[in-house]
Design an enzyme around this catalytic site. Sequence first.
Site, PDB file in Angstrom:
ATOM      1  N   GLY A  70     -22.483  22.626  10.027  1.00  0.00           N
ATOM      2  CA  GLY A  70     -21.308  23.493  10.102  1.00  0.00           C
ATOM      3  C   GLY A  70     -20.042  22.810   9.629  1.00  0.00           C
ATOM      4  O   GLY A  70     -19.221  23.416   8.919  1.00  0.00           O
ATOM      5  N   SER A  71     -19.871  21.550   9.992  1.00  0.00           N
ATOM      6  CA  SER A  71     -18.637  20.841   9.622  1.00  0.00           C
ATOM      7  C   SER A  71     -18.497  20.748   8.106  1.00  0.00           C
ATOM      8  O   SER A  71     -17.425  21.010   7.552  1.00  0.00           O
ATOM      9  CB  SER A  71     -18.625  19.433  10.219  1.00  0.00           C
ATOM     10  OG  SER A  71     -18.679  19.502  11.627  1.00  0.00           O
ATOM     11  N   ASN A 151     -16.368  28.584  20.109  1.00  0.00           N
ATOM     12  CA  ASN A 151     -17.392  27.731  20.725  1.00  0.00           C
ATOM     13  C   ASN A 151     -17.087  27.396  22.188  1.00  0.00           C
ATOM     14  O   ASN A 151     -17.991  27.053  22.931  1.00  0.00           O
ATOM     15  CB  ASN A 151     -17.585  26.457  19.909  1.00  0.00           C
ATOM     16  CG  ASN A 151     -16.284  25.793  19.543  1.00  0.00           C
ATOM     17  OD1 ASN A 151     -15.436  26.394  18.880  1.00  0.00           O
ATOM     18  ND2 ASN A 151     -16.101  24.567  19.979  1.00  0.00           N
ATOM     19  N   GLN A 179     -21.181  29.762  15.786  1.00  0.00           N
ATOM     20  CA  GLN A 179     -21.616  30.250  17.103  1.00  0.00           C
ATOM     21  C   GLN A 179     -22.173  31.679  17.041  1.00  0.00           C
ATOM     22  O   GLN A 179     -22.747  32.159  18.013  1.00  0.00           O
ATOM     23  CB  GLN A 179     -20.446  30.217  18.103  1.00  0.00           C
ATOM     24  CG  GLN A 179     -19.984  28.820  18.464  1.00  0.00           C
ATOM     25  CD  GLN A 179     -20.967  28.055  19.345  1.00  0.00           C
ATOM     26  OE1 GLN A 179     -21.774  28.642  20.068  1.00  0.00           O
ATOM     27  NE2 GLN A 179     -20.909  26.742  19.285  1.00  0.00           N
ATOM     28  N   SER A 199     -24.716  26.634  11.148  1.00  0.00           N
ATOM     29  CA  SER A 199     -25.360  25.364  11.451  1.00  0.00           C
ATOM     30  C   SER A 199     -26.660  25.600  12.215  1.00  0.00           C
ATOM     31  O   SER A 199     -26.688  26.355  13.187  1.00  0.00           O
ATOM     32  CB  SER A 199     -24.411  24.511  12.290  1.00  0.00           C
ATOM     33  OG  SER A 199     -25.045  23.307  12.659  1.00  0.00           O
ATOM     34  N   HIS A 201     -28.553  23.731  14.199  1.00  0.00           N
ATOM     35  CA  HIS A 201     -28.822  23.243  15.568  1.00  0.00           C
ATOM     36  C   HIS A 201     -28.173  24.102  16.647  1.00  0.00           C
ATOM     37  O   HIS A 201     -28.349  23.854  17.835  1.00  0.00           O
ATOM     38  CB  HIS A 201     -28.439  21.764  15.714  1.00  0.00           C
ATOM     39  CG  HIS A 201     -26.983  21.459  15.822  1.00  0.00           C
ATOM     40  ND1 HIS A 201     -26.377  21.235  17.035  1.00  0.00           N
ATOM     41  CD2 HIS A 201     -26.010  21.331  14.890  1.00  0.00           C
ATOM     42  CE1 HIS A 201     -25.099  20.958  16.826  1.00  0.00           C
ATOM     43  NE2 HIS A 201     -24.845  21.016  15.543  1.00  0.00           N
ATOM     44  N   THR A 237     -30.520  14.642  -2.694  1.00  0.00           N
ATOM     45  CA  THR A 237     -31.838  15.238  -2.506  1.00  0.00           C
ATOM     46  C   THR A 237     -31.828  16.124  -1.268  1.00  0.00           C
ATOM     47  O   THR A 237     -31.344  15.721  -0.213  1.00  0.00           O
ATOM     48  CB  THR A 237     -32.902  14.125  -2.368  1.00  0.00           C
ATOM     49  OG1 THR A 237     -32.825  13.306  -3.533  1.00  0.00           O
ATOM     50  CG2 THR A 237     -34.294  14.705  -2.238  1.00  0.00           C
ATOM     51  N   CYS A 324     -11.592  13.633  28.992  1.00  0.00           N
ATOM     52  CA  CYS A 324     -12.323  12.426  28.609  1.00  0.00           C
ATOM     53  C   CYS A 324     -13.569  12.684  27.789  1.00  0.00           C
ATOM     54  O   CYS A 324     -14.041  11.786  27.092  1.00  0.00           O
ATOM     55  CB  CYS A 324     -12.675  11.615  29.841  1.00  0.00           C
ATOM     56  SG  CYS A 324     -11.209  11.197  30.780  1.00  0.00           S
TER      57      CYS A 324
HETATM   58  C1  PLP Z   1     -20.952  23.099  16.327  1.00  0.00           C
HETATM   59  C2  PLP Z   1     -19.860  23.768  15.595  1.00  0.00           C
HETATM   60  C3  PLP Z   1     -19.421  23.296  14.352  1.00  0.00           C
HETATM   61  C4  PLP Z   1     -19.960  22.027  13.735  1.00  0.00           C
HETATM   62  O1  PLP Z   1     -21.271  22.173  13.292  1.00  0.00           O
HETATM   63  P1  PLP Z   1     -22.123  20.849  12.968  1.00  0.00           P
HETATM   64  O2  PLP Z   1     -23.379  21.357  12.381  1.00  0.00           O
HETATM   65  O3  PLP Z   1     -22.331  20.163  14.281  1.00  0.00           O
HETATM   66  O4  PLP Z   1     -21.312  20.051  12.006  1.00  0.00           O
HETATM   67  C5  PLP Z   1     -18.427  23.982  13.690  1.00  0.00           C
HETATM   68  N1  PLP Z   1     -17.891  25.092  14.215  1.00  0.00           N
HETATM   69  C6  PLP Z   1     -18.291  25.596  15.403  1.00  0.00           C
HETATM   70  C7  PLP Z   1     -17.681  26.842  15.919  1.00  0.00           C
HETATM   71  C8  PLP Z   1     -19.278  24.946  16.136  1.00  0.00           C
HETATM   72  O5  PLP Z   1     -19.655  25.435  17.312  1.00  0.00           O
END
Ligand code: PLP
Length: 395
Positions: A70-71, A151, A179, A199, A201, A237, A324
């Site tokens: 996602g990033s 998120n 999300q 993303s 995961h 790749t 924290c």
């Molecule tokens: C988790 C998340 C990301 C980042 O995704 P990654 O695959 O961990 O880089 C970006 N935006 C939102 C809203 C997220 O919840």
Amino acid sequence: MRIYADNAATTKMSRTAIDTMIPYMEEGYGNPSSLYVLGQQAKEALDEARATIAAVINADPSEILFTSGGSEADNQAILSGAALGAKKGKKHIISTKFEHHAVLHTLNKLEKEGYEITLLDVHENGLVDPEELKEAIREDTALVTIMFANNEIGTIQPIRELGAICREKGVLFHTDAVQAVGHIPVDVKADNIDMLSSSAHKYHGPKGVGFLYFKKGVRLQNLIEGGAQEKGRRAGTENVPGIMAMAAALKEASDNLEKNRAHLTAARDRLIAGLSEIPHSALNGDREKRLPGNVNFCFEGIEGESLLLLLDDKGISASSGSACTSGSLDPSHVLLAIGRVHDVAHGSLRLSLGEDITDEEVDYLIQSTKDVVEYLRSFSPVWRDLEAGKTPHIL
Ligand SMILES: *Cc1c(COP(=O)(O)O)cnc(C)c1O
């Protein structure tokens, strides 16, 4: 009892995703750029995954770019939108105050490079007002980037309406849908989306893989230079096992979306009802327009970190938007954006449920949180002052 209630941070890979992944590490390990059969099989597999993903969000396979998550998708979308705008002398970008840091930090970088950034307010309910977007768009606006679902507090934006405003004004529209995809219906055509980040995961696929949807005609700016993979838009790749597992996880999430949504919504509502019984607490984000599995509360007189540690002792993995966890002393920018004062924002708890959650587990989450909040308040000086009337209750 052990309950993983941090599915907004990451999810457990599904059996389907794992089973799909393994053959591409054991036998089908070819490089998709190689000409022999092993390579070409990998290439065909990638084409299949691209088509599967495109179908889920109603896009064309040629509009899907595989990324590392996602990033990266957020970075590439925003930098592309900015570069396209700059070519036409447009250097104004609109976003919101409660975006993910992948968006906000990219915008910070652009601001230092001479772009002007407008961050729209998020109202108390965690929603953006489309009228305010309309008013913020200018002649020199290059891009609007607003997240589909938040998120932390789970609120779902009126994306279709926001997208329609951008279309009407001829401004590119990107949404961080990390999300949303796999959890609520997403249709890039109906929702008027030009670019979308996702993303794997976050919907039971592997970490380190995601995709960017970019509408035909949107020229992407490369983040990674090198080989000609992804039609020259992203060198390196391809992560074939990860991409195959991502497609399988998304297909599975999409096929079961309504069933999961109904189950999670019921569990969420049970949890919200239970936690609302805690005195001087408040739900963060709109009661209805929120992700099926997201619950986020503030409790007065509590430190989020202590709450998390004690819940962990009870076998509960949860999250807090505060201090924290992120290594800084500032409370969550999301909670501040919806108007929570610092002290209250520090006492937040996010429980993001998994699709297999049971009523018994929800009841355990409620009872454990009630017990921990009561225990922490019993020796909190802040709480003593609140109860003695020395400082007024806010919640
Ligand atoms: C988790 C998340 C990301 C980042 O995704 P990654 O695959 O961990 O880089 C970006 N935006 C939102 C809203 C997220 O919840």
